[in-house]
Motif scaffolding. Structure first.
Motif, PDB file in Angstrom:
ATOM      1  N   PRO A 278       0.671  -1.083   0.374  1.00 56.30           N
ATOM      2  CA  PRO A 278      -0.225   0.210   0.215  1.00 56.30           C
ATOM      3  C   PRO A 278       0.965   1.369   0.510  1.00 56.30           C
ATOM      4  CG  PRO A 278      -0.829  -1.598   1.220  1.00 56.30           C
ATOM      5  CD  PRO A 278       0.372  -1.925   1.290  1.00 56.30           C
ATOM      6  N   LEU A 279       2.651   1.083   0.388  1.00 53.54           N
ATOM      7  CA  LEU A 279       2.905   2.197   0.646  1.00 53.54           C
ATOM      8  C   LEU A 279       3.975   2.490  -0.772  1.00 53.54           C
ATOM      9  CD1 LEU A 279       4.063   2.202   4.350  1.00 53.54           C
ATOM     10  CD2 LEU A 279       1.992   3.237   3.629  1.00 53.54           C
ATOM     11  N   ALA A 280       3.625   1.475  -1.219  1.00 53.95           N
ATOM     12  CA  ALA A 280       4.957   2.021  -2.782  1.00 53.95           C
ATOM     13  C   ALA A 280       4.680   2.936  -3.498  1.00 53.95           C
ATOM     14  CB  ALA A 280       4.525   0.087  -3.174  1.00 53.95           C
ATOM     15  N   LYS A 281       3.527   2.969  -3.604  1.00 53.16           N
ATOM     16  CA  LYS A 281       3.831   4.189  -4.646  1.00 53.16           C
ATOM     17  C   LYS A 281       3.555   6.200  -3.669  1.00 53.16           C
ATOM     18  CE  LYS A 281       1.948   1.737  -8.798  1.00 53.16           C
ATOM     19  NZ  LYS A 281       2.051  -0.021  -7.626  1.00 53.16           N
ATOM     20  N   ARG A 282       3.369   5.860  -2.589  1.00 50.07           N
ATOM     21  CA  ARG A 282       3.184   7.579  -1.990  1.00 50.07           C
ATOM     22  C   ARG A 282       4.623   7.788  -2.065  1.00 50.07           C
ATOM     23  NH1 ARG A 282      -0.545   6.140   2.184  1.00 50.07           N
ATOM     24  NH2 ARG A 282       0.916   7.530   3.115  1.00 50.07           N
ATOM     25  N   SER A 283       4.001   8.783  -2.243  1.00 48.27           N
ATOM     26  CA  SER A 283       4.922  10.071  -2.265  1.00 48.27           C
ATOM     27  C   SER A 283       5.638  10.571  -1.109  1.00 48.27           C
ATOM     28  CB  SER A 283       5.192  11.260  -3.238  1.00 48.27           C
ATOM     29  OG  SER A 283       4.133  11.541  -3.245  1.00 48.27           O
ATOM     30  N   VAL A 332      13.933 -12.558   2.625  1.00 48.79           N
ATOM     31  CA  VAL A 332      13.473 -11.482   2.934  1.00 48.79           C
ATOM     32  C   VAL A 332      12.278 -11.064   1.642  1.00 48.79           C
ATOM     33  CG1 VAL A 332      14.056  -8.225   3.180  1.00 48.79           C
ATOM     34  CG2 VAL A 332      15.077 -10.312   4.299  1.00 48.79           C
ATOM     35  N   ARG A 333      13.215 -11.490   0.282  1.00 42.29           N
ATOM     36  CA  ARG A 333      12.737 -11.054  -0.556  1.00 42.29           C
ATOM     37  C   ARG A 333      11.041 -11.979  -0.624  1.00 42.29           C
ATOM     38  NH1 ARG A 333      15.595 -12.164  -5.688  1.00 42.29           N
ATOM     39  NH2 ARG A 333      14.912 -14.365  -5.305  1.00 42.29           N
ATOM     40  N   SER A 334      11.418 -13.011  -0.081  1.00 38.82           N
ATOM     41  CA  SER A 334       9.731 -13.940  -0.373  1.00 38.82           C
ATOM     42  C   SER A 334       8.073 -13.174   0.659  1.00 38.82           C
ATOM     43  CB  SER A 334      10.110 -15.189   0.295  1.00 38.82           C
ATOM     44  OG  SER A 334      11.121 -15.899  -1.043  1.00 38.82           O
ATOM     45  N   LEU A 335       8.946 -13.349   1.804  1.00 37.77           N
ATOM     46  CA  LEU A 335       8.424 -12.900   2.670  1.00 37.77           C
ATOM     47  C   LEU A 335       7.659 -11.316   2.703  1.00 37.77           C
ATOM     48  CD1 LEU A 335      10.230 -13.540   5.896  1.00 37.77           C
ATOM     49  CD2 LEU A 335       8.101 -14.712   5.192  1.00 37.77           C
ATOM     50  N   LEU A 336       7.886 -10.182   1.997  1.00 35.41           N
ATOM     51  CA  LEU A 336       7.679  -9.106   1.445  1.00 35.41           C
ATOM     52  C   LEU A 336       6.280  -9.309   0.571  1.00 35.41           C
ATOM     53  CD1 LEU A 336      10.852  -7.167   0.681  1.00 35.41           C
ATOM     54  CD2 LEU A 336       9.320  -6.827   2.468  1.00 35.41           C
ATOM     55  N   GLU A 337       6.745 -10.408  -0.167  1.00 33.23           N
ATOM     56  CA  GLU A 337       5.313 -10.508  -1.377  1.00 33.23           C
ATOM     57  C   GLU A 337       3.682 -10.648  -0.507  1.00 33.23           C
ATOM     58  OE1 GLU A 337       6.414 -13.620  -3.442  1.00 33.23           O
ATOM     59  OE2 GLU A 337       8.001 -13.025  -4.405  1.00 33.23           O
ATOM     60  N   SER A 338       3.926 -10.657   0.937  1.00 31.67           N
ATOM     61  CA  SER A 338       2.740 -10.652   1.569  1.00 31.67           C
ATOM     62  C   SER A 338       2.878 -10.239   3.473  1.00 31.67           C
ATOM     63  CB  SER A 338       2.211 -12.532   1.775  1.00 31.67           C
ATOM     64  OG  SER A 338       2.931 -12.779   2.334  1.00 31.67           O
ATOM     65  N   ALA A 339       1.486 -10.074   3.534  1.00 33.43           N
ATOM     66  CA  ALA A 339       1.367  -9.859   4.653  1.00 33.43           C
ATOM     67  C   ALA A 339       1.477  -8.238   5.171  1.00 33.43           C
ATOM     68  CB  ALA A 339       2.024 -10.608   5.532  1.00 33.43           C
ATOM     69  N   GLY A 340       1.904  -7.221   3.854  1.00 33.27           N
ATOM     70  CA  GLY A 340       2.050  -5.403   3.707  1.00 33.27           C
ATOM     71  C   GLY A 340       3.541  -5.580   4.908  1.00 33.27           C
ATOM     72  N   ARG A 341       4.246  -6.174   4.556  1.00 34.32           N
ATOM     73  CA  ARG A 341       5.248  -6.556   5.388  1.00 34.32           C
ATOM     74  C   ARG A 341       6.786  -5.005   5.041  1.00 34.32           C
ATOM     75  NH1 ARG A 341       4.799 -12.178   4.858  1.00 34.32           N
ATOM     76  NH2 ARG A 341       4.128 -12.240   7.531  1.00 34.32           N
ATOM     77  N   LEU A 342       7.512  -4.994   5.531  1.00 26.96           N
ATOM     78  CA  LEU A 342       8.058  -3.516   5.252  1.00 26.96           C
ATOM     79  C   LEU A 342       9.785  -4.390   5.815  1.00 26.96           C
ATOM     80  CD1 LEU A 342       6.692  -0.227   6.881  1.00 26.96           C
ATOM     81  CD2 LEU A 342       6.495  -1.087   4.261  1.00 26.96           C
ATOM     82  N   THR A 343      10.181  -3.766   5.401  1.00 27.10           N
ATOM     83  CA  THR A 343      11.662  -4.040   6.249  1.00 27.10           C
ATOM     84  C   THR A 343      12.873  -2.909   5.902  1.00 27.10           C
ATOM     85  OG1 THR A 343      14.038  -5.436   5.621  1.00 27.10           O
ATOM     86  CG2 THR A 343      12.819  -5.125   3.654  1.00 27.10           C
ATOM     87  N   MET A 344      13.598  -3.424   6.627  1.00 24.79           N
ATOM     88  CA  MET A 344      15.337  -2.129   7.118  1.00 24.79           C
ATOM     89  C   MET A 344      16.371  -2.832   6.566  1.00 24.79           C
ATOM     90  SD  MET A 344      16.676   0.582   9.230  1.00 24.79           S
ATOM     91  CE  MET A 344      15.698   2.063   9.451  1.00 24.79           C
ATOM     92  N   ILE A 345      16.841  -2.401   5.682  1.00 23.13           N
ATOM     93  CA  ILE A 345      18.119  -3.285   4.586  1.00 23.13           C
ATOM     94  C   ILE A 345      18.539  -2.455   3.644  1.00 23.13           C
ATOM     95  CG2 ILE A 345      17.297  -3.750   2.743  1.00 23.13           C
ATOM     96  CD1 ILE A 345      17.950  -6.970   3.402  1.00 23.13           C
TER      97      ILE A 345
END
Length: 402
Positions: A278-283, A332-345
């Protein structure tokens, strides 16, 4: 053949002949007969399949191969000598400080095995000898050294503090002899050799793969091992000669007095998500919204996790409570595909994922201090020519990542 297979008495004799220029003088210094020294050198030459010494009118001198082997043998014996002195000092008044000339490789292998397995029977099976033979050899080392090397515990036998010192020096001495074998192989025209790399997360995705690909082109027969693991485990392996070098985020201050750190490039962190998030296209993203989503973060105590905690604390935000802990980029890449997760990396670590379009960086300033990525090595490490070439490639690849 490996470093543990060499007879330490033969090595001492060889080094003395090189230093004193003759068998007669060496025999007097090492308390061996001249025929015994002659036989010791002949056995070394046979095992290495190299001529190590030549005779001239002024005495005996090492060949080019002999010079290579002498330098590493001398380092190995000096490491062992210093280890024996330190181990004896740890048990003050109970052991002579100079027992290094009385111990054997067989005894040191027994000590290492018992310490690793904590049990004489299991250790004996692991190294392929009988339990009575291993027990006798291990106890002989205690008699020769005057040290208490084992303590009975509920789980078996634990090495004493003095034993741990001796184990480390033995492993490092054997490591030097392994290096000698690699150098002789390269000198003889072979393109093999061995490098063991401790890989921390920030080195695995871009830096290390590119350097390895370039290295295998130059040394197609190289025996290259990459070991993943927690920082403390890799550091221990490095300090005990089980790993040649570590790659990843450097520590400030350095983790130990006997290691050195060499920077390669600086890296920064970012906050990332899946393109469908949901946040991917937010500026414009209010920071409070970040805490509404589950997170993927490295385990506590790692530099990235500490930086994440500092980020939330600085902005007066609670730390995420729904956290999956991992540093494995594939997971990390697989887990980001679902559940709306974020990561700091690390931005460098996911550069390929960004190019592939499977991860997106959010427009959130972390205000983090750049983290230095580099090489951690033992302070007294003398790399082989092949290892030097690998270090050169790491520097070349790093210049493309700045």
């Amino acid at each position: 053949m490996n470093g543990q297979d060499f007879n330490l008495r033969h090595l001492r004799a060889f080094v003395l002949v090189c230093r004193l220029g003759g068998i007669t003088a060496a025999a007097e210094a090492v308390h061996m007969s001249q025929p015994a020294i002659t036989q010791a050198i002949a056995k070394l030459e046979a095992s290495l399949d190299e001529k190590l010494l030549v005779r001239s009118s002024r005495g005996m001198y090492p060949t080019a191969a002999g010079e290579i082997f002498m330098r590493r043998s001398k380092r190995a014996l000096n490491i062992l000598k210093q280890g024996c002195i330190e181990a004896a000092a740890r048990q003050k008044g109970t052991a002579p400080s100079r027992f290094d000339t009385k111990i054997s490789s067989t005894q040191l292998r027994a000590l290492i095995a018992v310490a690793a397995y904590g049990n004489f029977s299991v250790a004996a099976r692991a190294i392929g000898i009988s339990q009575p033979s291993l027990y006798r050899t291990a106890r002989d080392l205690e008699k020769v050294s005057g040290l208490v090397l084992y303590r009975k515990s509920e789980s078996g036998y634990d090495p004493t503090a003095a034993a741990r010192i001796l184990i480390r020096s033995a492993k490092l001495a054997f490591y030097e002899l392994d290096q000698a074998l690699d150098e002789l192989s390269s000198w003889g025209g072979m393109h093999g050799g061995r490098i063991v790399i401790g890989a921390l997360p920030l080195s695995r995705s871009v830096l290390l793969p590119r350097a390895i690909n370039m290295m295998t082109q130059a040394y197609p027969d190289i025996d290259l091992h990459v070991i993943d693991g927690p920082y403390d485990d890799l550091l221990n392996g490095l300090r005990y000669g089980e790993i040649d070098l570590m790659l990843g985020a450097l520590r400030d201050p350095p983790p130990a007095e006997d290691v050195e750190q060499a920077p390669l490039f600086d890296d920064r962190l970012g906050i990332f998500c899946h393109p469908a998030h949901p946040l991917a296209k937010r500026s414009d993203i209010p920071l409070e919204e970040l805490t509404e989503y589950p997170w993927i973060l490295p385990r506590k105590g790692t530099p990235t996790r500490d930086q994440a905690a500092a980020f939330f604390r600085t902005h007066g935000l609670p730390e995420p409570t729904r956290v999956i802990e991992t540093s494995a980029i594939i997971l990390v890449r697989s887990l980001l595909e679902s559940a709306g997760r974020l990561t700091m990396i690390s931005q460098t670590q996911v550069s390929d994922e960004i190019k592939l379009g499977v991860m997106v960086q959010l427009p959130v300033e972390i205000d983090d201090t750049p983290r230095t990525i580099g090489v951690t090595q033992r302070a007294d490490w003398h790399p082989t020519q092949m290892q030097e070439h690998f270090l050169k490639l790491l520097r070349e690849v790093s210049e493309t990542l700045d």
